[in-house]
Design a protein around this motif. Sequence first.
Motif, PDB file in Angstrom:
ATOM      1  N   GLY A 347       0.764  -1.237   0.000  1.00  0.00           N
ATOM      2  CA  GLY A 347       0.000   0.000   0.000  1.00  0.00           C
ATOM      3  C   GLY A 347       0.795   1.287   0.000  1.00  0.00           C
ATOM      4  N   MET A 348       2.128   1.218  -0.007  1.00  0.00           N
ATOM      5  CA  MET A 348       2.914   2.453   0.041  1.00  0.00           C
ATOM      6  C   MET A 348       2.796   3.196  -1.288  1.00  0.00           C
ATOM      7  SD  MET A 348       4.554   4.221   2.145  1.00  0.00           S
ATOM      8  CE  MET A 348       5.797   5.469   2.377  1.00  0.00           C
ATOM      9  N   GLN A 349       2.345   4.460  -1.207  1.00  0.00           N
ATOM     10  CA  GLN A 349       2.146   5.273  -2.399  1.00  0.00           C
ATOM     11  C   GLN A 349       1.990   6.726  -1.973  1.00  0.00           C
ATOM     12  OE1 GLN A 349      -1.585   4.137  -4.196  1.00  0.00           O
ATOM     13  NE2 GLN A 349      -2.657   4.175  -2.259  1.00  0.00           N
ATOM     14  N   GLU A 350       1.890   7.612  -2.962  1.00  0.00           N
ATOM     15  CA  GLU A 350       1.661   9.014  -2.646  1.00  0.00           C
ATOM     16  C   GLU A 350       0.323   9.156  -1.911  1.00  0.00           C
ATOM     17  OE1 GLU A 350       3.817  11.388  -3.099  1.00  0.00           O
ATOM     18  OE2 GLU A 350       5.247  10.306  -4.371  1.00  0.00           O
ATOM     19  N   ASP A 351       0.308  10.004  -0.877  1.00  0.00           N
ATOM     20  CA  ASP A 351      -0.884  10.291  -0.063  1.00  0.00           C
ATOM     21  C   ASP A 351      -1.329   9.117   0.799  1.00  0.00           C
ATOM     22  OD1 ASP A 351      -1.102  12.935  -1.118  1.00  0.00           O
ATOM     23  OD2 ASP A 351      -2.082  12.110  -2.903  1.00  0.00           O
ATOM     24  N   ALA A 352      -0.450   8.111   0.987  1.00  0.00           N
ATOM     25  CA  ALA A 352      -0.793   7.006   1.897  1.00  0.00           C
ATOM     26  C   ALA A 352      -0.808   7.534   3.330  1.00  0.00           C
ATOM     27  CB  ALA A 352       0.225   5.880   1.766  1.00  0.00           C
ATOM     28  N   ARG A 353      -1.827   7.176   4.094  1.00  0.00           N
ATOM     29  CA  ARG A 353      -1.933   7.635   5.477  1.00  0.00           C
ATOM     30  C   ARG A 353      -0.782   7.073   6.292  1.00  0.00           C
ATOM     31  NH1 ARG A 353      -7.340   6.870   9.233  1.00  0.00           N
ATOM     32  NH2 ARG A 353      -6.345   7.192  11.261  1.00  0.00           N
ATOM     33  N   ALA A 354      -0.135   7.926   7.088  1.00  0.00           N
ATOM     34  CA  ALA A 354       1.126   7.555   7.730  1.00  0.00           C
ATOM     35  C   ALA A 354       0.963   6.899   9.095  1.00  0.00           C
ATOM     36  CB  ALA A 354       2.021   8.791   7.863  1.00  0.00           C
ATOM     37  N   PHE A 355      -0.018   7.338   9.907  1.00  0.00           N
ATOM     38  CA  PHE A 355      -0.132   6.874  11.285  1.00  0.00           C
ATOM     39  C   PHE A 355      -1.579   6.480  11.604  1.00  0.00           C
ATOM     40  CE2 PHE A 355       3.087  10.285  11.074  1.00  0.00           C
ATOM     41  CZ  PHE A 355       4.225   9.538  11.374  1.00  0.00           C
ATOM     42  N   VAL A 356      -1.746   5.524  12.504  1.00  0.00           N
ATOM     43  CA  VAL A 356      -3.106   5.116  12.857  1.00  0.00           C
ATOM     44  C   VAL A 356      -3.809   6.169  13.697  1.00  0.00           C
ATOM     45  CG1 VAL A 356      -2.677   2.628  12.720  1.00  0.00           C
ATOM     46  CG2 VAL A 356      -2.308   3.827  14.892  1.00  0.00           C
ATOM     47  N   ASP A 357      -3.044   6.980  14.455  1.00  0.00           N
ATOM     48  CA  ASP A 357      -3.655   7.947  15.356  1.00  0.00           C
ATOM     49  C   ASP A 357      -3.627   9.374  14.806  1.00  0.00           C
ATOM     50  OD1 ASP A 357      -0.922   8.130  15.561  1.00  0.00           O
ATOM     51  OD2 ASP A 357      -0.852   8.177  17.752  1.00  0.00           O
ATOM     52  N   ARG A 358      -3.450   9.523  13.510  1.00  0.00           N
ATOM     53  CA  ARG A 358      -3.540  10.815  12.840  1.00  0.00           C
ATOM     54  C   ARG A 358      -4.372  10.625  11.577  1.00  0.00           C
ATOM     55  NH1 ARG A 358      -1.642  11.708  17.096  1.00  0.00           N
ATOM     56  NH2 ARG A 358       0.141  13.053  17.636  1.00  0.00           N
ATOM     57  N   GLN A 359      -5.420  11.428  11.434  1.00  0.00           N
ATOM     58  CA  GLN A 359      -6.327  11.226  10.307  1.00  0.00           C
ATOM     59  C   GLN A 359      -5.790  11.775   8.998  1.00  0.00           C
ATOM     60  OE1 GLN A 359     -10.201  12.722  11.280  1.00  0.00           O
ATOM     61  NE2 GLN A 359     -10.483  11.356  13.023  1.00  0.00           N
ATOM     62  N   SER A 360      -4.909  12.777   9.062  1.00  0.00           N
ATOM     63  CA  SER A 360      -4.528  13.477   7.833  1.00  0.00           C
ATOM     64  C   SER A 360      -3.058  13.382   7.473  1.00  0.00           C
ATOM     65  CB  SER A 360      -4.915  14.963   7.952  1.00  0.00           C
ATOM     66  OG  SER A 360      -6.295  15.117   8.157  1.00  0.00           O
ATOM     67  N   HIS A 361      -2.191  12.913   8.377  1.00  0.00           N
ATOM     68  CA  HIS A 361      -0.772  12.814   8.051  1.00  0.00           C
ATOM     69  C   HIS A 361      -0.575  11.792   6.924  1.00  0.00           C
ATOM     70  CE1 HIS A 361      -0.347  15.135  11.615  1.00  0.00           C
ATOM     71  NE2 HIS A 361       0.933  14.911  11.805  1.00  0.00           N
ATOM     72  N   GLU A 362       0.132  12.216   5.871  1.00  0.00           N
ATOM     73  CA  GLU A 362       0.298  11.368   4.684  1.00  0.00           C
ATOM     74  C   GLU A 362       1.752  11.346   4.239  1.00  0.00           C
ATOM     75  OE1 GLU A 362      -4.113  12.461   2.778  1.00  0.00           O
ATOM     76  OE2 GLU A 362      -2.260  13.248   1.870  1.00  0.00           O
ATOM     77  N   TRP A 363       2.151  10.194   3.658  1.00  0.00           N
ATOM     78  CA  TRP A 363       3.470  10.085   3.050  1.00  0.00           C
ATOM     79  C   TRP A 363       3.425  10.679   1.645  1.00  0.00           C
ATOM     80  CZ3 TRP A 363       6.843   9.338   6.543  1.00  0.00           C
ATOM     81  CH2 TRP A 363       6.672   8.415   7.573  1.00  0.00           C
ATOM     82  N   ASN A 364       4.426  11.476   1.324  1.00  0.00           N
ATOM     83  CA  ASN A 364       4.523  12.080  -0.010  1.00  0.00           C
ATOM     84  C   ASN A 364       5.971  12.306  -0.394  1.00  0.00           C
ATOM     85  OD1 ASN A 364       1.545  13.702   0.658  1.00  0.00           O
ATOM     86  ND2 ASN A 364       1.843  12.716  -1.305  1.00  0.00           N
ATOM     87  N   GLY A 365       6.209  12.338  -1.688  1.00  0.00           N
ATOM     88  CA  GLY A 365       7.504  12.784  -2.167  1.00  0.00           C
ATOM     89  C   GLY A 365       7.714  14.240  -1.798  1.00  0.00           C
ATOM     90  N   THR A 366       8.970  14.620  -1.592  1.00  0.00           N
ATOM     91  CA  THR A 366       9.262  15.996  -1.172  1.00  0.00           C
ATOM     92  C   THR A 366       9.147  16.994  -2.316  1.00  0.00           C
ATOM     93  OG1 THR A 366      11.624  15.615  -1.536  1.00  0.00           O
ATOM     94  CG2 THR A 366      10.769  15.232   0.694  1.00  0.00           C
ATOM     95  N   ASP A 367       9.133  16.509  -3.558  1.00  0.00           N
ATOM     96  CA  ASP A 367       8.963  17.377  -4.717  1.00  0.00           C
ATOM     97  C   ASP A 367       8.112  16.643  -5.744  1.00  0.00           C
ATOM     98  OD1 ASP A 367      10.658  15.665  -6.339  1.00  0.00           O
ATOM     99  OD2 ASP A 367      12.381  16.579  -5.328  1.00  0.00           O
ATOM    100  N   PRO A 368       7.746  17.283  -6.850  1.00  0.00           N
ATOM    101  CA  PRO A 368       6.848  16.655  -7.823  1.00  0.00           C
ATOM    102  C   PRO A 368       7.364  15.356  -8.433  1.00  0.00           C
ATOM    103  CG  PRO A 368       6.878  19.029  -8.152  1.00  0.00           C
ATOM    104  CD  PRO A 368       7.949  18.721  -7.139  1.00  0.00           C
ATOM    105  N   SER A 369       8.657  15.060  -8.311  1.00  0.00           N
ATOM    106  CA  SER A 369       9.179  13.803  -8.863  1.00  0.00           C
ATOM    107  C   SER A 369       8.706  12.598  -8.042  1.00  0.00           C
ATOM    108  CB  SER A 369      10.711  13.831  -8.921  1.00  0.00           C
ATOM    109  OG  SER A 369      11.261  13.912  -7.606  1.00  0.00           O
ATOM    110  N   GLY A 370       8.224  12.826  -6.832  1.00  0.00           N
ATOM    111  CA  GLY A 370       7.631  11.744  -6.050  1.00  0.00           C
ATOM    112  C   GLY A 370       8.588  11.116  -5.053  1.00  0.00           C
ATOM    113  N   MET A 371       8.052  10.217  -4.258  1.00  0.00           N
ATOM    114  CA  MET A 371       8.864   9.488  -3.289  1.00  0.00           C
ATOM    115  C   MET A 371       9.774   8.507  -4.009  1.00  0.00           C
ATOM    116  SD  MET A 371       6.199   6.683  -1.616  1.00  0.00           S
ATOM    117  CE  MET A 371       5.107   7.934  -0.961  1.00  0.00           C
TER     118      MET A 371
END
Length: 500
Positions: A347-371
């Motif tokens: 499931g790892m991808q752009e905008d994947a939810r990062a933590f179970v106890d945070r509703q909005s924290h998401e993993w993302n690439g630091t620039d438009p080229s992506g993670m």
Amino acid sequence: MAEAGSPIRFNQEQLRRLISAWCDGSIGDEELEQLQSELKQSREARAIYIAYMGVHAGIHGEVAAKEYLQSVVPSFCDSSDWPRPAASDAVSGRSRRATTNRQRLAFAAFIAAGLTVAAAFVWYPRTARETVARPPADIVDRTAPPTVLAQVVLETSDCQWSLDHHSDAQRSDIYCNDMIRVARGKLRLTYDNGTVLTLHGPALFEVISDMRGRALLGKLTAKIAKGAEGFSVLTPRATVIDLGTELGIEVDDAGATDVVVFEGSVDLNYQLEEGGAEQQRRLFTGEAMRFDAYGTISRIVSISDQRFSDDLLTPVANSLRPAIISSVRDNIQRETAWNYYEIVRAGMQEDARAFVDRQSHEWNGTDPSGMPKYLLGGDYVKTFNNDKCRKDIEIIVTLEEPCKLYILFDDRIAAPLWLRENFRDTGDKIGVDGGPWMYNGVLSQGVAAGAGAGVSVDDVLSVWVREVESPGPVRLGATETPHDDLNMYGIVAVPLATDE
């Protein structure tokens, strides 16, 4: 008569055959006498009977149960322990009807409840029985014309379902007291108030009213609509009162109940022991609790995202590669928090939810080229962001195959010794898009999370890697931070052959 705790002296397969014969109406007098004898003499036989038959019908009231029970095992109806309902609950003037197959199914549950009381084998807590015997006013009006409460709107291609005891067993309109049986697959139920329930087969669910249902067996995922707060699900071990959230509930064939909160909060009403005081507990985002068949509560340590997946359009579980991460646990005794780790397969991808106890924290690439591309499609763990400051925590990740294990570590603090000694810094970065977040039911102020790589990234983390050549547990340590201005680390696993 043997004592209630005496060893099983019968053949279990024979007992199940007798129970099955009773349900379908083919049992003979001699076999009925044998079944009665076994249930009277053995506590273990009664336990098997309850587990085997307790989910085959809804319980419609203890007065009716006593009436039916007396026809088979009269002596048990003389027990002083039998609950005496108030006069308003009496089903007066109810004549005995011929025992049809439909009534036998209900009768099976009635006997289970009666024998439970007589043998002190607690399967259904007293509060749950009282809820059944004294339902609220919104579900007992039998004179009003039937009102459509919900509709079956979607099902998986392999779904097999029916409405118990109805000639039109697959009508899409659902009314008060309809019992929905899902043999396999998934079925989506949408209430008129906007609440959406997904039933995962095998499952048995009773629609009691537009704000109340009963889960007798299996899994369901609920998304409660705005304005429908207070929607309640009765289970054998607890009443789950949804306060506007997304949650999962699972009831096994012994009555044990799991409650998992994905977003928002729920109130749980329950008893730890028969006749004990009713207790209430509130669970928040990222928390989960298990009530076993005896009422004991415990923390659910980790779950797979596939366990309560309500995706009805894509057969995700069948198309994914085998899971790399099988379980996650820690060494913390959480007496006031009930957090669980969620393992997200592939499931790892752009905008994947990062933590179970945070509703909005998401993993993302630091620039438009992506993670980093090697992280995409990896199995990852939603950890608890609240654990970022625990200095004594140890997280144990169990791996099922050789892999590359990645740790995503916040750049705002120095890497701890355990990370430097066992992993190497790849030099690559990944970002966290924060957004508003919920803590103890209160939503923080903040800008909504953006969509896509490089959009509204708030924090930067370094990607560390370790090649794990053999399956088994891997131990991870604490962040060892001197302050709380950071995120808890992330955990990602990909197949060993993946190139960085």
